[in-house]
Every structure is written in structure tokens, then in C-alpha cells.
Motif scaffolding. Structure first.
Motif, PDB file in Angstrom:
ATOM      1  N   LYS A   1      -2.646  -8.791  -6.334  1.00  0.00           N
ATOM      2  CA  LYS A   1      -2.161  -9.094  -4.982  1.00  0.00           C
ATOM      3  C   LYS A   1      -3.188  -9.913  -4.204  1.00  0.00           C
ATOM      4  O   LYS A   1      -2.835 -10.865  -3.493  1.00  0.00           O
ATOM      5  N   LEU A   2      -4.464  -9.548  -4.337  1.00  0.00           N
ATOM      6  CA  LEU A   2      -5.516 -10.290  -3.640  1.00  0.00           C
ATOM      7  C   LEU A   2      -5.631 -11.713  -4.176  1.00  0.00           C
ATOM      8  O   LEU A   2      -5.832 -12.666  -3.410  1.00  0.00           O
ATOM      9  N   GLU A   3      -5.515 -11.863  -5.470  1.00  0.00           N
ATOM     10  CA  GLU A   3      -5.577 -13.202  -6.068  1.00  0.00           C
ATOM     11  C   GLU A   3      -4.407 -14.063  -5.607  1.00  0.00           C
ATOM     12  O   GLU A   3      -4.567 -15.272  -5.365  1.00  0.00           O
TER      13      GLU A   3
ATOM     14  N   ASP B   1      -4.595 -17.659  -3.561  1.00  0.00           N
ATOM     15  CA  ASP B   1      -3.912 -18.873  -4.022  1.00  0.00           C
ATOM     16  C   ASP B   1      -2.939 -19.399  -2.972  1.00  0.00           C
ATOM     17  O   ASP B   1      -2.872 -20.613  -2.719  1.00  0.00           O
ATOM     18  N   ASN B   2      -2.191 -18.505  -2.350  1.00  0.00           N
ATOM     19  CA  ASN B   2      -1.159 -18.925  -1.401  1.00  0.00           C
ATOM     20  C   ASN B   2      -1.732 -19.437  -0.082  1.00  0.00           C
ATOM     21  O   ASN B   2      -1.121 -20.282   0.577  1.00  0.00           O
TER      22      ASN B   2
ATOM     23  N   HIS C   1     -12.953  -7.994  -3.969  1.00  0.00           N
ATOM     24  CA  HIS C   1     -11.608  -7.615  -4.392  1.00  0.00           C
ATOM     25  C   HIS C   1     -11.470  -6.092  -4.428  1.00  0.00           C
ATOM     26  O   HIS C   1     -11.348  -5.468  -5.486  1.00  0.00           O
ATOM     27  N   LYS C   2     -11.491  -5.532  -3.245  1.00  0.00           N
ATOM     28  CA  LYS C   2     -11.322  -4.095  -3.069  1.00  0.00           C
ATOM     29  C   LYS C   2     -10.546  -3.840  -1.785  1.00  0.00           C
ATOM     30  O   LYS C   2     -10.489  -4.700  -0.896  1.00  0.00           O
ATOM     31  N   LEU C   3      -9.987  -2.637  -1.694  1.00  0.00           N
ATOM     32  CA  LEU C   3      -9.417  -2.172  -0.432  1.00  0.00           C
ATOM     33  C   LEU C   3     -10.478  -1.322   0.258  1.00  0.00           C
ATOM     34  O   LEU C   3     -10.912  -0.302  -0.276  1.00  0.00           O
ATOM     35  N   PHE C   4     -10.903  -1.749   1.441  1.00  0.00           N
ATOM     36  CA  PHE C   4     -11.888  -1.001   2.218  1.00  0.00           C
ATOM     37  C   PHE C   4     -11.147  -0.023   3.126  1.00  0.00           C
ATOM     38  O   PHE C   4     -10.242  -0.420   3.872  1.00  0.00           O
TER      39      PHE C   4
ATOM     40  N   ARG D   1      11.293   2.193  -0.941  1.00  0.00           N
ATOM     41  CA  ARG D   1      10.277   2.327   0.103  1.00  0.00           C
ATOM     42  C   ARG D   1       9.224   1.243  -0.094  1.00  0.00           C
ATOM     43  O   ARG D   1       8.788   0.985  -1.214  1.00  0.00           O
ATOM     44  N   THR D   2       8.784   0.608   0.995  1.00  0.00           N
ATOM     45  CA  THR D   2       7.874  -0.532   0.888  1.00  0.00           C
ATOM     46  C   THR D   2       6.446  -0.167   1.281  1.00  0.00           C
ATOM     47  O   THR D   2       6.217   0.678   2.152  1.00  0.00           O
ATOM     48  N   TYR D   3       5.503  -0.835   0.618  1.00  0.00           N
ATOM     49  CA  TYR D   3       4.077  -0.677   0.900  1.00  0.00           C
ATOM     50  C   TYR D   3       3.448  -2.069   0.981  1.00  0.00           C
ATOM     51  O   TYR D   3       3.780  -2.958   0.187  1.00  0.00           O
ATOM     52  N   HIS D   4       2.541  -2.247   1.921  1.00  0.00           N
ATOM     53  CA  HIS D   4       1.755  -3.479   1.965  1.00  0.00           C
ATOM     54  C   HIS D   4       0.442  -3.209   2.692  1.00  0.00           C
ATOM     55  O   HIS D   4       0.281  -2.172   3.338  1.00  0.00           O
ATOM     56  N   ASN D   5      -0.494  -4.144   2.570  1.00  0.00           N
ATOM     57  CA  ASN D   5      -1.812  -4.016   3.192  1.00  0.00           C
ATOM     58  C   ASN D   5      -2.123  -5.272   3.985  1.00  0.00           C
ATOM     59  O   ASN D   5      -1.452  -6.298   3.831  1.00  0.00           O
ATOM     60  N   THR D   6      -3.155  -5.188   4.826  1.00  0.00           N
ATOM     61  CA  THR D   6      -3.499  -6.298   5.716  1.00  0.00           C
ATOM     62  C   THR D   6      -4.885  -6.843   5.401  1.00  0.00           C
ATOM     63  O   THR D   6      -5.836  -6.075   5.222  1.00  0.00           O
ATOM     64  N   VAL D   7      -4.969  -8.160   5.349  1.00  0.00           N
ATOM     65  CA  VAL D   7      -6.254  -8.848   5.209  1.00  0.00           C
ATOM     66  C   VAL D   7      -6.714  -9.275   6.598  1.00  0.00           C
ATOM     67  O   VAL D   7      -5.949  -9.865   7.362  1.00  0.00           O
ATOM     68  N   TYR D   8      -7.961  -8.954   6.913  1.00  0.00           N
ATOM     69  CA  TYR D   8      -8.543  -9.309   8.209  1.00  0.00           C
ATOM     70  C   TYR D   8      -9.580 -10.412   8.056  1.00  0.00           C
ATOM     71  O   TYR D   8     -10.238 -10.525   7.018  1.00  0.00           O
TER      72      TYR D   8
END
Length: 283
Positions: free
Chosen positions: A110-112, A116-117, A125-128, A168-175
């Protein structure tokens, strides 16, 4: 002053008063004889008992002596902190972090895709995961960073069927993090970060008058620390998750002043990069 110090000081004071009274009794013994001594003994002993009782009450020695200290570590996993850690780990982290092959993408993929996008480079490449000692996490981490941070983009959504809930949906946020808070003069760092949501629930519980509210407030920091320790243990023992998650346990207030969470994250990033560099040089 600590309870142990208070108890020691009060006991010392009682001992000194008793010693003085004993000395006075000895003086009177030789000065007035046995008859006077017998009468005076009763008065002095009564006075000694009264003074000792009053001092013990003032110093709350009875309460200190019988106070029961909650030992969370002796509860063998039945404590609130451990329960939150297990729920968070199996109900969330084990779902979003590892890859399940062709069915679901893992965190790294997902991070990669984000890189790219959006033509960016994510620092690590971790979730803090933030674990503040106060348990409060704002809806937007920008509020806790003195404007050093701002949400940049979300990861692609992942769908799972859970407990009767379809898709059910899951997502994370990049800051984005702007070092020193200078948006115009510095290139931002990108990092996927979020607060541990069970702590926010724990914080909200304490805002209401439940039967357990007072005990949660009293032992709040111990509960949060146990949550962190148990979660760290679970992740460290899971080879599929150990390298995908970074827990940051920190005091979010310093003498009443809110700590800049961006500085906390940058400090951890610096530690990780230094450790990676040392490992690379050793190899």
C-alpha cells in the motif's frame, strides 16, 4: 511528599515526644518521690496516648498503612490495558498490516502504491502508532503538532467481512511533517501515522460518570503503560507484523505544556535511520 516519607516523619515525631516525656518522668521521680511520680505517670501516659493518636490521624497513618495498591502486573492479563491491546492487535493490526497473498495487500504494498501514484518518498515503510500517556488523541494530528503536520493522502481502502458486517472498510492516513514547522523553506517528510484508537475510547470513558470512572482515572497511566507493553510484546512476537509497525509511547504534556508530537515522531525517525545506517555499515 511520598506516603513513606510522611509516615517516617510522623513516627519520628511521636518517638521524640515520647522520649521527652520519659525524661520528664525520670526527673520528677527523683525530685518529688514515688507518690508524685505515680500521679504524674497517669497524666503523662494519658497525654502521650492522646498526642500519638492525634498525630497519627493528622498524618493519615492509618490510611497509609491499610492502603491497597493496585498491582496491574499481578492480574495475569485480566487488566484493562492488556484487554485493549489484544482487541486492537487482533481486531485491527493483524488485519491491515500483513499481506494475505493475492486476496489483500499488505502495508508495504500500500505504501509503495502511494509513492508511485503521488510521486513521493515515504520516510519509513511502517505504520507509526502514537500512544500518549494522557490517552487523548485529536481527530487531526495537525492539532497536536503546532501546525508542523498536515494530512496528505489516505491509503487505498481494504474491505473485510467482520462479525456480520459485509465489506467493512479500512484505510490509513499519510501525513506531511515540516521540520521546524517551516512549510516554505523545507521539504516535507511523509509518514503513515495515527493514534491508537482504544486509548481515545479509554479517554472518553473517563469523561462520564460510570461506576469505574474514578478507578480508571486513578490508575490511568498504569493502564496505558500496560497497553503499550502488551501491544509491543504481541507485535514483537509476530514475524508478519514486527517490521511493519512502530509504537511511540510518550508523555504528551511537559509541566502542563502540550508536547509537539511532530518533534516526537521526528526523533523516532532519526533513531530508526541511525540504526539502519549502523546495520548497513556492519554488513
Amino acid at each position: 511528599m511520598k506516603n513513606s516519607d510522611l509516615k517516617l516523619n510522623a513516627n519520628t515525631l511521636i518517638y521524640n515526644i515520647t522520649l521527652i516525656i520519659f525524661m520528664l518522668m525520670t526527673i520528677y521521680k527523683y525530685q518529688y518521690g514515688c507518690i508524685c511520680l505515680q500521679r504524674f505517670n497517669v497524666i503523662l501516659c494519658t497525654l502521650c496516648v492522646i498526642i500519638s493518636y492525634v498525630l497519627s490521624k493528622v498524618a493519615h497513618l492509618d490510611e497509609i498503612r491499610h492502603e491497597n495498591t493496585l498491582n496491574i502486573n499481578s492480574m495475569q492479563g485480566l487488566d484493562y490495558g492488556s484487554a485493549m491491546a489484544y482487541s486492537y492487535y487482533y481486531g485491527y493490526l493483524r488485519i491491515i498490516l500483513p499481506s494475505t497473498g493475492s486476496l489483500n495487500k499488505g502495508l508495504v504494498e500500500k505504501l509503495e502504491n502511494i509513492e508511485d501514484n503521488h510521486n513521493i518518498k515515504i520516510s519509513v515503510h511502517k505504520l507509526f502508532i502514537l500512544i500518549p500517556s494522557s490517552s487523548y488523541i485529536p481527530p487531526d494530528l495537525k492539532e497536536a503538532s503546532y501546525q508542523w503536520m498536515e494530512g496528505a493522502m489516505n491509503s487505498e481502502e481494504e474491505e473485510r467481512n467482520r462479525a456480520g458486517i459485509k465489506r467493512r472498510t479500512y484505510h490509513n492516513t499519510v501525513y506531511k511533517i515540516y521540520p521546524n514547522g517551516q512549510k516554505l523553506k523545507t521539504i516535507p517528510l511523509y509518514i503513515m501515522v495515527e493514534g491508537a484508537t482504544p486509548l481515545l475510547t479509554f479517554h472518553e470513558v473517563q469523561k462520564h460518570a460510570h461506576n469505574e470512572t474514578d478507578i480508571y482515572k486513578k490508575y490511568g497511566k498504569e493502564i496505558i503503560l500496560k497497553f503499550y507493553e502488551k501491544l509491543k510484546e504481541l507485535i514483537s512476537n509476530d514475524t508478519e507484523c514486527a517490521d511493519l509497525c512502530e509504537l511511540i509511547y510518550y508523555n504528551d504534556y511537559d509541566n502542563g505544556t502540550k508536547v509537539n508530537v511532530a518533534k516526537v515522531i521526528l526523533s523516532r525517525l532519526s533513531q530508526i535511520q541511525k540504526m539502519n545506517s549502523e546495520n548497513f555499515n556492519n554488513n
